[in-house]
Scaffold this motif. Structure first.
Motif, PDB file in Angstrom:
ATOM      1  N   ILE A 129       0.847  -1.195   0.000  1.00  0.00           N
ATOM      2  CA  ILE A 129       0.000   0.000   0.000  1.00  0.00           C
ATOM      3  C   ILE A 129       0.879   1.241   0.000  1.00  0.00           C
ATOM      4  N   ALA A 130       0.570   2.166  -0.909  1.00  0.00           N
ATOM      5  CA  ALA A 130       1.295   3.437  -1.003  1.00  0.00           C
ATOM      6  C   ALA A 130       0.306   4.576  -0.768  1.00  0.00           C
ATOM      7  N   LEU A 131       0.575   5.404   0.241  1.00  0.00           N
ATOM      8  CA  LEU A 131      -0.341   6.469   0.656  1.00  0.00           C
ATOM      9  C   LEU A 131       0.189   7.829   0.225  1.00  0.00           C
ATOM     10  N   TYR A 132      -0.662   8.565  -0.491  1.00  0.00           N
ATOM     11  CA  TYR A 132      -0.321   9.907  -0.967  1.00  0.00           C
ATOM     12  C   TYR A 132      -1.092  10.934  -0.143  1.00  0.00           C
ATOM     13  N   LEU A 133      -0.356  11.830   0.524  1.00  0.00           N
ATOM     14  CA  LEU A 133      -0.988  12.808   1.411  1.00  0.00           C
ATOM     15  C   LEU A 133      -0.835  14.247   0.932  1.00  0.00           C
ATOM     16  N   ASN A 134      -0.149  14.452  -0.168  1.00  0.00           N
ATOM     17  CA  ASN A 134       0.153  15.817  -0.614  1.00  0.00           C
ATOM     18  C   ASN A 134      -1.002  16.503  -1.326  1.00  0.00           C
ATOM     19  N   ASN A 135      -2.146  15.837  -1.423  1.00  0.00           N
ATOM     20  CA  ASN A 135      -3.307  16.495  -2.038  1.00  0.00           C
ATOM     21  C   ASN A 135      -4.068  17.370  -1.046  1.00  0.00           C
ATOM     22  N   PHE A 136      -3.674  17.338   0.223  1.00  0.00           N
ATOM     23  CA  PHE A 136      -4.338  18.151   1.245  1.00  0.00           C
ATOM     24  C   PHE A 136      -3.754  19.557   1.233  1.00  0.00           C
ATOM     25  N   ASN A 137      -4.597  20.539   0.925  1.00  0.00           N
ATOM     26  CA  ASN A 137      -4.123  21.904   0.740  1.00  0.00           C
ATOM     27  C   ASN A 137      -4.907  22.877   1.616  1.00  0.00           C
ATOM     28  N   ILE A 238       4.695   5.986   2.394  1.00  0.00           N
ATOM     29  CA  ILE A 238       4.287   7.353   2.072  1.00  0.00           C
ATOM     30  C   ILE A 238       4.979   7.769   0.784  1.00  0.00           C
ATOM     31  N   ILE A 239       4.215   8.239  -0.195  1.00  0.00           N
ATOM     32  CA  ILE A 239       4.785   8.644  -1.487  1.00  0.00           C
ATOM     33  C   ILE A 239       4.552  10.131  -1.719  1.00  0.00           C
TER      34      ILE A 239
END
Length: 423
Positions: A129-137, A238-239
């Motif tokens: 599983i790869a989790l992308y968190l950088n879409n939170f602005n 975390i990616i």
């Protein structure tokens, strides 16, 4: 011809009686609002007939007020317009043996009330599983929020991938327990003026306490990963970039279950996350302001007095709305939703939520409305059912009073009962 004339005269007489009755109502309400109790505050009040759209009473209805949690009415409308029937829980993409995921702002995942595990059950099916968190602005706190309210449940941090409602629940008699259990060793058993340190997840809970304490925790990517790994019992990566491809959606709970709790319990965290969820349905960027812009430019482009709309919950004193704008949105909700659905989304006077102890009806509620409280401010906007079965839409805003809010509520209750009994 004679029958037509008689009908015309009858209509005129009825209109005259209605006009006389409305004048008496306006005079009585005006007298109540001119009481010395209200001299040193700012009051706005607008009441309309939901069916005829006739104005029954208005005072300062075009002026801007600090609305407090009445702001949630606009958040509710946005949620109902933008979100599907079920809450979008995840956006995901499978490539090879890896599941790539990004959050939508869904607040229900492992939340103490909803305890939804839809996403967890789904994730357990994948080894990598790869989790992308950088879409939170979005900033974790809203503009104008009080800096020293960070340890209280009503000011939980906003985030793109909330877990456990972004709070730790502490309880215990013989020994202190915590949910999530990850925080158990972060709890100091001692009496202390605050529940949590400002800059770290260190909590205080007196050894002799027997109640349950709910405290926001500080959110960061490392903590999100660890909490997720703990419940999944597997590693999560975390990616920094999400791969190209068509994302799919996973859905969780019924959206109205979140809408209702947000409104009835006046849950600030759910309100903030609903705006973020709405933004996720409009684009991949989790920014509640985008959802606000969208709804104001489209469904609410006909507002005569656009608000200064700063957050989803009403925590910010920067928010400014007019009573007319509140009534405008309430009218749209009334026109667009069935009554049995609409009224269940609001606290009922004398029955539920923030109105449980106020505005009690005879044998059933006569008020379905959202209250809003900040220091020296109390507002109430919603629907009133008269004894004749008519539905009125109102917004009653009180700012800058120094008396106890209970005195303001008693005066409001008297005026609302007058409308109930006489219109």
């Amino acid at each position: 011809m004679k029958n037509t004339l008689c009908c015309f005269v009858a209509v005129l007489l009825l209109a005259s009686c209605a006009s006389t009755k409305n004048r008496k109502i306006r005079k009585e309400i005006g007298r109540e609002l001119n009481d010395r109790l209200l001299d040193n505050q700012f009051t706005g009040f607008l009441v309309m007939d939901a069916t005829t759209k006739d104005t029954i009473f208005c005072k300062n209805h075009l002026k801007y007020f600090t609305p407090a949690s009445n702001t949630k009415i606009f958040t509710l409308y946005t949620s109902l317009q933008v979100l599907p029937e079920k809450v979008p829980a995840l956006k995901y993409l499978v490539q090879g043996d890896t599941l790539f995921i990004q959050g939508t702002g869904d607040p229900t995942l492992l939340h103490p009330h909803f305890q939804d595990s839809t996403a967890i059950d789904f994730l357990k099916n994948y080894e990598h599983i790869a989790l992308y968190l950088n879409n939170f602005n979005t900033a974790k706190f809203g503009a104008g929020w009080a800096w020293d309210d960070y340890p209280y449940y009503y000011q939980v941090e906003r985030s793109g991938f909330p877990l456990y409602g972004n709070v730790v629940t502490v309880f215990g008699k013989d020994s202190i327990q915590a949910i999530p259990a990850y925080f158990k060793n972060n709890i100091v058993a001692m009496e202390y003026p605050i529940n949590r340190e400002a800059d770290r997840n260190l909590f205080y809970y007196a050894a002799d306490r027997t109640d349950t304490l709910t405290v926001p925790f500080r959110v960061d990517s490392s903590l999100t990963r660890v909490l997720l790994e703990t419940v999944l019992k597997k590693k999560v990566q975390i990616i920094n970039e999400f791969p190209e491809g068509d994302k799919e959606l996973l859905f969780s709970v019924i959206s109205d279950s979140v809408n209702k709790r947000m409104m009835v319990e006046s849950d600030n965290f759910l309100a903030e996350q609903l705006l973020i969820l709405a933004a996720s349905s409009l684009s991949d960027t989790l920014d509640g302001f985008r959802a606000q812009e969208y709804i104001l430019e489209n469904q609410l482009s006909d507002l005569q007095h656009p608000p200064r709309w700063v957050d989803g919950s009403g925590l910010s004193r920067y928010n400014l709305f007019t009573p007319q704008s509140m009534v405008h949105v309430l009218q749209k909700l009334f026109d667009e939703l069935p009554r049995d659905r609409l009224f269940t989304l609001f606290p009922a006077g004398g029955v539920s939520g923030t109105l449980e102890d106020w505005y009690t009806g005879d044998d059933q509620p006569y008020i379905y409305a959202k209250s809003g409280s900040l220091g020296n401010n109390y507002c109430l906007s919603g629907y009133l059912i008269t004894h004749t079965g008519k539905t009125l839409i109102f917004s009653f805003m009180n700012n800058h009073f120094l008396r106890p809010s209970s005195e303001i509520k008693k005066r409001m209750e008297a005026i609302l009962e007058l409308l109930r009994d006489t219109y």
